[in-house]
Design an enzyme around this catalytic site. Structure first.
Site, short mmCIF file in Angstrom:
data_model
loop_
_atom_site.label_atom_id
_atom_site.label_comp_id
_atom_site.label_asym_id
_atom_site.label_seq_id
_atom_site.Cartn_x
_atom_site.Cartn_y
_atom_site.Cartn_z
N LYS A 56 -3.41 -12.33 7.07
CA LYS A 56 -4.53 -11.01 7.29
C LYS A 56 -4.62 -9.98 6.09
CE LYS A 56 -6.91 -7.73 9.41
NZ LYS A 56 -6.60 -6.93 10.99
N SER A 131 -10.67 -6.72 13.80
CA SER A 131 -11.31 -7.21 12.62
C SER A 131 -10.54 -7.70 11.87
CB SER A 131 -10.90 -5.61 11.81
OG SER A 131 -9.53 -5.48 12.15
N SER A 155 -8.07 -5.44 17.86
CA SER A 155 -8.55 -5.91 16.64
C SER A 155 -7.69 -7.84 16.11
CB SER A 155 -8.27 -5.54 14.94
OG SER A 155 -9.95 -4.60 14.78
#
Length: 453
Positions: A56, A131, A155
């Site tokens: 990420k 997210s 997330s």
């Protein structure tokens, strides 16, 4: 797609070919937007040796751009490896690819990214969740064997549920946060997204453990989970009945069938209720935004990141850099956090939210004193459409069943259990006592094998 377990047996040459294959596939499936642009043009030799794991865009990898999918951090090159990256490399893995995300991990759809939205591989009209939507889409779309994400209020688990892969958030402090761009320091936790539960255990084992570089790291014994996985262990599982009943009808029916399967496979099921989730949401968004407003104060155009060119004096540099650099959702949360910490409102909001958090944690601990695991939905619905007009408040409700787990600091995992009539994924969530990830993964493996059989 081969699994992590299989890839760990690959030779150096086989791994190089695998990386080339993944990179070509990522370029071909560029429209999904799982990766940000800088990965697609990257020299693959810089990823090093080891089994490739996608990362990420808020986790530091030395020499890679780290932007948290924000305009304000364009051009920032990470000067060091996050502790999880150091651990990955030491255990036969290598960072491979920058995954898209909601800006500064604030969102539930990966639509607020500076790089543009990520699509759900199951249905391009649907959001992948957030997210960590890029991390989930990469795994579900066959563009990564596994990925790392961060979970502040769901997330990792929510996008895994929307995209149809496994999403595992360890207990707070079990995995080092050193090198993670902070959103909310008391809630953030790095987690893993994988094709199956065993791979989740393998990747978790590679990154977990005490780290002196992180003051919030749990200095307790860590025993690897993957070698000790036991899908035959019979567990006492508390079903959160009010949450299951409040979910969308298709989600509810799928979870009720899953509960029946757990009973049929010898697990003991008891029924419990938790507080109305509106209390979780209120406490979470006060605490998270308060911490975000202080964490994001460092992005000012002075030390790193993108500085506004439209400046005449120091005040304009601060104001214009932040106004131009942050997206709408990030600005909204900074303003909310600043408000609740301001004089006259601190006691009325922030202190009350912390008291509510303690109460929520105590309620979980009360249930888990008598039970091995908790079972409840991950999300109230399946993945929604991009063109669905949702207000910020409606968007915040997407995390209604996941945020309380972060408030309590517990471990949670999202496991696919069914499809709805449109072929979208439905997942169940299991939650464990703090630092009892072995039981959590045992229960998740049992659930996964039941569904497959």
């Amino acid at each position: 797609m081969i699994t992590l377990k299989e890839a760990l047996k690959y030779s150096k040459e086989e791994l190089e070919n695998l990386k080339k294959e993944l990179n070509e596939k990522a370029k071909k499936e560029k429209k999904i937007g799982a990766y940000i642009e800088q990965f697609l043009d990257k020299d693959l030799s810089v990823s090093g040796e080891g089994v490739p794991v996608a990362i990420k865009d808020n986790i530091s990898v030395k020499g890679w751009e780290l932007t948290s999918a924000s305009k304000i951090l364009q051009g920032y090159i990470a000067p060091y490896d996050a502790s999880v990256i150091v651990n990955l490399k030491a255990n036969g893995f290598s960072p491979f690819g920058r995954c898209n995300m909601d800006e500064f991990a604030m969102g539930s759809s990966t639509a607020s990214s500076y790089y543009g939205k990520t699509l759900n591989p199951l249905n391009f009209e649907r959001v992948p969740g957030g997210s960590s939507g890029g991390s989930a889409a990469a795994v579900a779309g066959g563009l990564a064997l596994a990925s790392l994400g961060s979970d502040t209020g769901g997330s990792v688990r929510q996008p895994a549920a929307f995209c149809g892969c496994v999403g595992f958030k360890p207990s707070y402090g079990r995995v080092s946060r050193y090198g993670l761009a902070s959103y909310s320091s008391s809630l953030d936790q790095i987690g893993v997204l994988t094709q199956n539960v065993e791979d989740a255990a393998i990747l978790y084992d590679a990154i977990a453990g005490y780290d002196k570089m992180d003051s919030t790291s749990a200095n307790i014994e860590f025993i690897k989970t993957a070698p000790n996985l036991n899908a035959n262990k019979k567990l006492k599982i508390a079903v959160i009945e009010n949450y299951v009943n409040d979910a969308d009808s298709e989600v509810k029916n799928a979870l009720l069938k899953t509960i029946d399967m757990l009973k049929a496979n010898g697990h003991e099921i008891v029924y419990k209720n938790l507080l109305d989730s509106k209390f979780d949401i209120a406490a979470y968004y006060i605490i998270a935004t308060a911490e975000a407003s202080t964490n994001l104060s460092r992005y000012d155009g002075v030390r790193y990141g993108k500085r506004s060119e439209n400046i005449q004096n120091l005040k304009e540099m601060y104001v214009n850099t932040r106004s131009e650099g942050f997206g709408e959702e990030v600005k909204r949360r900074i303003l909310l956090g600043t408000f609740v910490l301001s004089s006259g409102y601190y006691d009325a909001y922030y202190i009350k939210a912390q008291k509510a958090r303690a109460f929520i944690k105590a309620k979980y601990e009360e249930i888990l004193q008598d039970c091995d695991l908790i079972f409840m939905p991950v999300t109230p619905t399946t993945a929604f459409k991009f063109d669905t007009q949702k207000s910020p408040i409606q968007t915040y409700l997407e995390d209604v069943y996941t945020i309380s787990v972060n408030l309590a600091g517990l471990g949670g995992i999202s496991v696919p259990v069914a499809k709805d009539k449109e072929g979208l994924n439905i997942s169940a969530q299991l939650i464990c006592k703090a630092y009892d990830e072995q039981t959590l993964l045992d229960g998740a493996l049992s659930l996964e094998q039941m569904i497959k059989n």
